[in-house]
Design an enzyme around this catalytic site. Structure first.
Site, PDB file in Angstrom:
ATOM      1  N   HIS A 145       0.892  -1.162   0.000  1.00  0.00           N
ATOM      2  CA  HIS A 145       0.000   0.000   0.000  1.00  0.00           C
ATOM      3  C   HIS A 145       0.930   1.210   0.000  1.00  0.00           C
ATOM      4  CE1 HIS A 145      -3.213  -2.074   2.797  1.00  0.00           C
ATOM      5  NE2 HIS A 145      -3.302  -2.512   1.571  1.00  0.00           N
ATOM      6  N   GLU A 275     -11.058  -5.823  -5.156  1.00  0.00           N
ATOM      7  CA  GLU A 275     -11.053  -6.822  -4.091  1.00  0.00           C
ATOM      8  C   GLU A 275     -12.357  -6.764  -3.293  1.00  0.00           C
ATOM      9  OE1 GLU A 275      -7.461  -6.885  -1.768  1.00  0.00           O
ATOM     10  OE2 GLU A 275      -8.509  -7.668  -0.030  1.00  0.00           O
ATOM     11  N   GLU A 311     -10.227 -12.658  -1.604  1.00  0.00           N
ATOM     12  CA  GLU A 311      -9.575 -12.910  -0.319  1.00  0.00           C
ATOM     13  C   GLU A 311     -10.434 -13.880   0.489  1.00  0.00           C
ATOM     14  OE1 GLU A 311      -7.840  -9.632   1.749  1.00  0.00           O
ATOM     15  OE2 GLU A 311      -8.431 -10.439   3.695  1.00  0.00           O
ATOM     16  N   HIS A 314     -12.350 -12.513   3.445  1.00  0.00           N
ATOM     17  CA  HIS A 314     -13.501 -11.698   3.048  1.00  0.00           C
ATOM     18  C   HIS A 314     -14.660 -12.600   2.628  1.00  0.00           C
ATOM     19  CE1 HIS A 314     -10.610  -8.141   2.039  1.00  0.00           C
ATOM     20  NE2 HIS A 314     -10.537  -8.553   3.291  1.00  0.00           N
ATOM     21  N   ASP A 339      -5.906 -13.239  -2.343  1.00  0.00           N
ATOM     22  CA  ASP A 339      -5.282 -12.789  -1.099  1.00  0.00           C
ATOM     23  C   ASP A 339      -5.357 -13.983  -0.166  1.00  0.00           C
ATOM     24  OD1 ASP A 339      -4.382 -10.352  -1.792  1.00  0.00           O
ATOM     25  OD2 ASP A 339      -5.703  -9.190  -0.489  1.00  0.00           O
ATOM     26  N   ASP A 350     -12.098  -9.370  10.142  1.00  0.00           N
ATOM     27  CA  ASP A 350     -11.058  -9.683   9.171  1.00  0.00           C
ATOM     28  C   ASP A 350      -9.752  -9.994   9.915  1.00  0.00           C
ATOM     29  OD1 ASP A 350     -10.062  -9.986   6.659  1.00  0.00           O
ATOM     30  OD2 ASP A 350      -9.891  -7.865   6.217  1.00  0.00           O
ATOM     31  N   ASP A 352      -7.432 -12.000   9.123  1.00  0.00           N
ATOM     32  CA  ASP A 352      -6.286 -12.151   8.210  1.00  0.00           C
ATOM     33  C   ASP A 352      -5.242 -13.146   8.716  1.00  0.00           C
ATOM     34  OD1 ASP A 352      -7.345 -10.363   6.401  1.00  0.00           O
ATOM     35  OD2 ASP A 352      -6.186  -8.656   7.104  1.00  0.00           O
TER      36      ASP A 352
HETATM   37  C1  XLS Z   1      -8.048  -5.461   3.871  1.00  0.00           C
HETATM   38  C2  XLS Z   1      -7.682  -5.731   2.504  1.00  0.00           C
HETATM   39  C3  XLS Z   1      -6.404  -5.065   2.054  1.00  0.00           C
HETATM   40  C4  XLS Z   1      -6.209  -5.240   0.590  1.00  0.00           C
HETATM   41  C5  XLS Z   1      -5.261  -4.314  -0.029  1.00  0.00           C
HETATM   42  O1  XLS Z   1      -8.929  -6.048   4.445  1.00  0.00           O
HETATM   43  O2  XLS Z   1      -7.647  -7.111   2.335  1.00  0.00           O
HETATM   44  O3  XLS Z   1      -5.329  -5.507   2.790  1.00  0.00           O
HETATM   45  O4  XLS Z   1      -5.828  -6.530   0.275  1.00  0.00           O
HETATM   46  O5  XLS Z   1      -5.581  -3.007   0.167  1.00  0.00           O
HETATM   47 NI    NI Z   2      -6.759  -8.261   0.916  1.00  0.00          NI
HETATM   48 NI    NI Z   3      -8.702  -8.578   4.545  1.00  0.00          NI
END
Ligand code: XLS
Ligand code: NI
Ligand code: NI
Length: 479
Positions: A145, A275, A311, A314, A339, A350, A352
């Site tokens: 980013h 995304e 992702e 998500h 992702d 999220d 992650d």
């Molecule tokens: C956040 C998003 C971010 C994107 C890129 O939840 O997944 O990380 O992948 O901006």
């Molecule tokens: Ni992402």
């Molecule tokens: Ni995410």
């Protein structure tokens, strides 16, 4: 609550978490500009990861936690090298800016190379750490980013100048071995983006977002990026009472059209990706899931210009499985990148996390193989360490484990294909359509009169078992 704590909470609601506690000795947040500036040197004595060797493949029986058990980059599976199926990428924001903060707690990670500032010198030192990390891990791609690789200045011009300086170093460090999978502009954490960026009700914010994306596209192109990602972060609203959804969607479509035009103007050949993500943390969104995003693209005539970055976390948040999202994107010709992460079905945000579920990884790889791979996209580890993991080696362990999980998924898909019984089961399920009348239906040549004639002729149809448990049994046997 102190102002700083409120700030921390607000930033963390997005859970890409740019932590901001003043007492934190290190890991300064991105996007806070002068509030967290400082001078210093980008120099660093010796290695950033001393004691961590170059990670090698040792096979499934290895007990070495700093070795691959399943990912053997050069090994050919289903006609392609593992590294070409997987195209792994490290996400700069999680690995180098993730602090461990969450909506209820302060940062926990204080990497030795951090000096507690968000200075330009620190940004450069961190970038050097990123490339040493990639080299030792044996990953050839990275993603960023704009706001996590370079600090903001006081003006847009200063922001851009800072970014140019860090990107010049990144270009040098990339050399001929490391490549950029994608870049993106972070258009959500700054207060100016509180109503969104391209969907903001303020024309000044719309223009500022355009300028930021323009610059991010330029540096992505300069670094040889293969893709450029759009991800809302704040695009959406909690109520439809105070908003004009139709007008905002039109603004957004015009914004994306301008991005396509600019991409062509600067000769950037990378794929543009959207995304999908629900709860950004808003609820009425154009990009809730793959199907909603595909419909948005189609309505505004953008399907030829954009693909989707799916992702897995998500997917969970939108109430789907990752496999569902990947298949929806794939059959619409929109699967561009993954992702690679996972959510927690109980936590509901999220989180992650690195994907470690072999069954899920096998389903993910099934879609990727059906898609013929992801290139020019890849698997970006949009994943972070848990708050409690605070050792430098945890960064390696997490990535090794995530890479091995997907590599194992790929090996399992090869087993399923070789065995053939799952595809035979699917084939058998539709056998009644492998007939003259079935062919007419599939070619759009069977009208209702013809079908009624057949129904009368055949009488009550026989219906075969769905064999769901058998399908699951065959799938399990490949894991
Ligand atoms: C956040 C998003 C971010 C994107 C890129 O939840 O997944 O990380 O992948 O901006
Ligand atoms: Ni992402
Ligand atoms: Ni995410």
């Amino acid at each position: 609550m102190k102002t700083t704590e409120i700030l921390l909470l607000l930033l963390c609601l997005n859970v890409v978490c740019f932590s901001a506690l003043p007492s934190a000795p290190a890991t300064c947040p991105a996007d806070l500009g002068s509030e967290c500036s400082g001078s210093g040197s980008d120099e660093w004595e010796g290695e950033f990861f001393p004691g961590i060797p170059k990670i090698k493949y040792e096979g499934p029986s290895s007990k070495n936690h700093l070795a691959f058990k399943w990912y053997n980059s050069e090994e050919v599976i289903l006609g392609k090298k593992m590294k070409d199926w997987l195209r792994f990428s490290v996400a700069f924001w999680h690995t180098f800016r993730g602090s461990g903060a969450d909506p209820f707690g302060a940062p926990t990670k204080f990497w030795p190379w951090e000096d507690g500032t968000n200075s330009l010198a620190m940004a450069k030192r961190r970038m050097r750490a990123n490339f040493e990390f990639l080299e030792k891990l044996g990953v050839e791609w990275w993603c960023f980013h704009d706001k996590d690789i370079s600090p903001d200045g006081k003006t847009l011009e200063e922001n851009n100048a800072n970014l140019d300086e860090v990107v010049a170093l990144a270009k040098e460090l990339q050399g001929s071995k490391i490549r950029l999978l994608w870049g993106t502009a972070q258009l959500f954490s700054h207060p100016r983006y509180m109503h969104g960026a391209a969907t903001s009700s303020e024309v000044g914010v719309y223009a500022y977002a355009a300028a930021q994306v323009k610059k991010a596209m330029e540096v992505t192109h300069y670094l040889g990026g293969e893709n450029y990602v759009f991800w809302g972060g704040r695009e959406g609203y909690q109520t439809l009472l105070n908003t004009d959804m139709e007008r905002e969607l039109n603004h957004l479509a015009r914004f994306l059209e301008a991005a396509v035009a600019y991409k062509k103007k600067i000769g950037f050949n990378g794929t543009l990706l959207i995304e999908p993500k629900p709860q950004e943390p808003t609820k009425h969104q154009y990009d809730w899931d793959a199907a909603t995003s595909a419909n948005f693209l189609r309505k505004y005539g953008l399907t030829g210009e954009f693909k989707l970055n799916i992702e897995c976390n998500h997917a969970t948040l939108s109430g789907h499985s990752c496999h569902h999202e990947l298949e929806t994107a794939r059959i619409n010709g929109l699967l561009g990148n993954i992702d690679a992460n996972t959510g927690d079905p109980q936590i509901g945000w999220d989180t992650d996390q690195f994907l470690t579920d072999i069954g899920e990884a096998t389903l993910v790889m099934l879609s990727v193989v059906r898609n013929g791979g992801l290139a020019p996209g890849g698997f970006n580890f949009d994943a972070k360490l848990r708050r409690e993991s605070i050792d430098v080696e945890d960064l390696f362990i997490a990535h090794i484990s995530g890479m091995d999980t997907l590599a194992r998924g790929l090996r399992n898909v090869a087993k399923l294909i070789e065995d053939g019984s799952l595809s035979e089961l699917v084939h058998k399920r539709y056998e009644s359509f492998d007939t003259e009348i079935g062919a007419l239906i599939e070619a759009g040549k069977a009208d209702f009169e013809l079908l009624e004639k057949k129904a009368l002729e055949w009488g009550e149809p026989e219906v075969a078992s769905g064999k769901q448990e058998l399908a699951e049994m065959i799938f399990q046997s490949a894991l």
